[in-house]
Design a protein around this motif. Structure first.
Motif, PDB file in Angstrom:
ATOM      1  N   GLY A  59       0.792  -1.228   0.000  1.00 45.19           N
ATOM      2  CA  GLY A  59       0.000   0.000   0.000  1.00 45.19           C
ATOM      3  C   GLY A  59       0.822   1.274   0.000  1.00 45.19           C
ATOM      4  O   GLY A  59       0.273   2.372   0.048  1.00 45.19           O
ATOM      5  N   ALA A  60       2.140   1.151  -0.065  1.00 49.02           N
ATOM      6  CA  ALA A  60       3.012   2.333  -0.134  1.00 49.02           C
ATOM      7  C   ALA A  60       3.382   2.611  -1.591  1.00 49.02           C
ATOM      8  O   ALA A  60       3.351   1.710  -2.429  1.00 49.02           O
ATOM      9  N   PHE A  61       3.713   3.861  -1.878  1.00 50.42           N
ATOM     10  CA  PHE A  61       4.246   4.193  -3.201  1.00 50.42           C
ATOM     11  C   PHE A  61       5.326   5.249  -3.050  1.00 50.42           C
ATOM     12  O   PHE A  61       5.372   6.000  -2.074  1.00 50.42           O
ATOM     13  N   ARG A  62       6.205   5.279  -4.046  1.00 50.62           N
ATOM     14  CA  ARG A  62       7.226   6.314  -4.167  1.00 50.62           C
ATOM     15  C   ARG A  62       7.180   6.813  -5.597  1.00 50.62           C
ATOM     16  O   ARG A  62       6.973   6.026  -6.526  1.00 50.62           O
ATOM     17  N   GLU A  63       7.378   8.114  -5.748  1.00 54.75           N
ATOM     18  CA  GLU A  63       7.283   8.709  -7.087  1.00 54.75           C
ATOM     19  C   GLU A  63       8.366   9.764  -7.252  1.00 54.75           C
ATOM     20  O   GLU A  63       8.615  10.550  -6.336  1.00 54.75           O
ATOM     21  N   ILE A  64       8.994   9.758  -8.408  1.00 57.03           N
ATOM     22  CA  ILE A  64       9.938  10.813  -8.770  1.00 57.03           C
ATOM     23  C   ILE A  64       9.363  11.498 -10.000  1.00 57.03           C
ATOM     24  O   ILE A  64       9.044  10.841 -10.991  1.00 57.03           O
ATOM     25  N   GLU A  65       9.202  12.808  -9.918  1.00 59.81           N
ATOM     26  CA  GLU A  65       8.672  13.597 -11.036  1.00 59.81           C
ATOM     27  C   GLU A  65       9.744  14.551 -11.518  1.00 59.81           C
ATOM     28  O   GLU A  65      10.451  15.165 -10.719  1.00 59.81           O
ATOM     29  N   TRP A  83      -1.209   4.220  -1.338  1.00 59.69           N
ATOM     30  CA  TRP A  83      -2.089   4.059  -2.487  1.00 59.69           C
ATOM     31  C   TRP A  83      -3.155   3.005  -2.167  1.00 59.69           C
ATOM     32  O   TRP A  83      -3.000   2.185  -1.267  1.00 59.69           O
ATOM     33  N   SER A  84      -4.250   3.083  -2.933  1.00 60.47           N
ATOM     34  CA  SER A  84      -5.314   2.090  -2.804  1.00 60.47           C
ATOM     35  C   SER A  84      -6.035   1.971  -4.147  1.00 60.47           C
ATOM     36  O   SER A  84      -5.866   2.808  -5.036  1.00 60.47           O
ATOM     37  N   PHE A  85      -6.817   0.924  -4.267  1.00 58.22           N
ATOM     38  CA  PHE A  85      -7.658   0.712  -5.448  1.00 58.22           C
ATOM     39  C   PHE A  85      -9.020   0.278  -4.945  1.00 58.22           C
ATOM     40  O   PHE A  85      -9.139  -0.699  -4.202  1.00 58.22           O
ATOM     41  N   ASP A  86     -10.065   1.026  -5.317  1.00 62.71           N
ATOM     42  CA  ASP A  86     -11.415   0.748  -4.805  1.00 62.71           C
ATOM     43  C   ASP A  86     -12.297  -0.035  -5.775  1.00 62.71           C
ATOM     44  O   ASP A  86     -13.500  -0.123  -5.591  1.00 62.71           O
TER      45      ASP A  86
END
Length: 144
Positions: A59-65, A83-86
């Motif tokens: 359920g964790a995320f990492r992002e580089i923009e 993060w999640s998905f419903d």
């Protein structure tokens, strides 16, 4: 006779509504497909953004923009969160920026209605920002 017709109509409507709902198995299958590393690109009002998002099973995320403005100047920012998905929407809650926690009043959110295109690609529709973003599977360690 009229009561029987109404009953049949009600049962038909219930059957139609039930068919439209995604099964928990299909929802879990899409959730599993979202786990991994994804590359996305957005061109918005003269600024090009290229992002690599790593979505973890827990359920964790990492992002580089990486943002490149119309003058060609680039800025890179890193984020992390949950993060999640419903069953329809891929949701991200941004909780830190460049390694520093954000105060809860400053959390940012992104929500994309998901359409899987294949094993290595999905399309996300952000109904708030009114934009469509294509996400492509990327190698572990990819950079924007």
């Amino acid at each position: 006779m009229r009561a029987l017709k109404l009953l049949v109509l009600a049962l038909l409507l219930i059957a139609i509504v039930s068919c439209e709902k995604k099964s928990p198995l299909a929802e879990d299958n899409i959730r599993q497909k979202l786990v991994g590393t994804w590359l996305s690109e957005i061109d918005f009002e003269g600024t090009k953004t290229r992002a690599v998002t790593k979505v973890d099973q827990d359920g964790a995320f990492r992002e580089i923009e990486k943002f490149v403005d119309s003058k060609g100047e680039a800025v890179e920012v890193s984020y992390a969160g949950e993060w999640s998905f419903d069953g329809t929407n891929f949701k991200r809650k941004y909780m830190s920026k460049d390694g520093r926690p954000l105060p809860s009043s400053k959390f940012e959110y992104a929500t994309y209605a998901v359409s899987m295109v294949g094993e290595g690609e999905f399309v996300g529709v952000d109904k708030i920002q009114q934009r469509t973003v294509r996400f492509a599977r990327a190698d572990e360690g990819a950079r924007p």
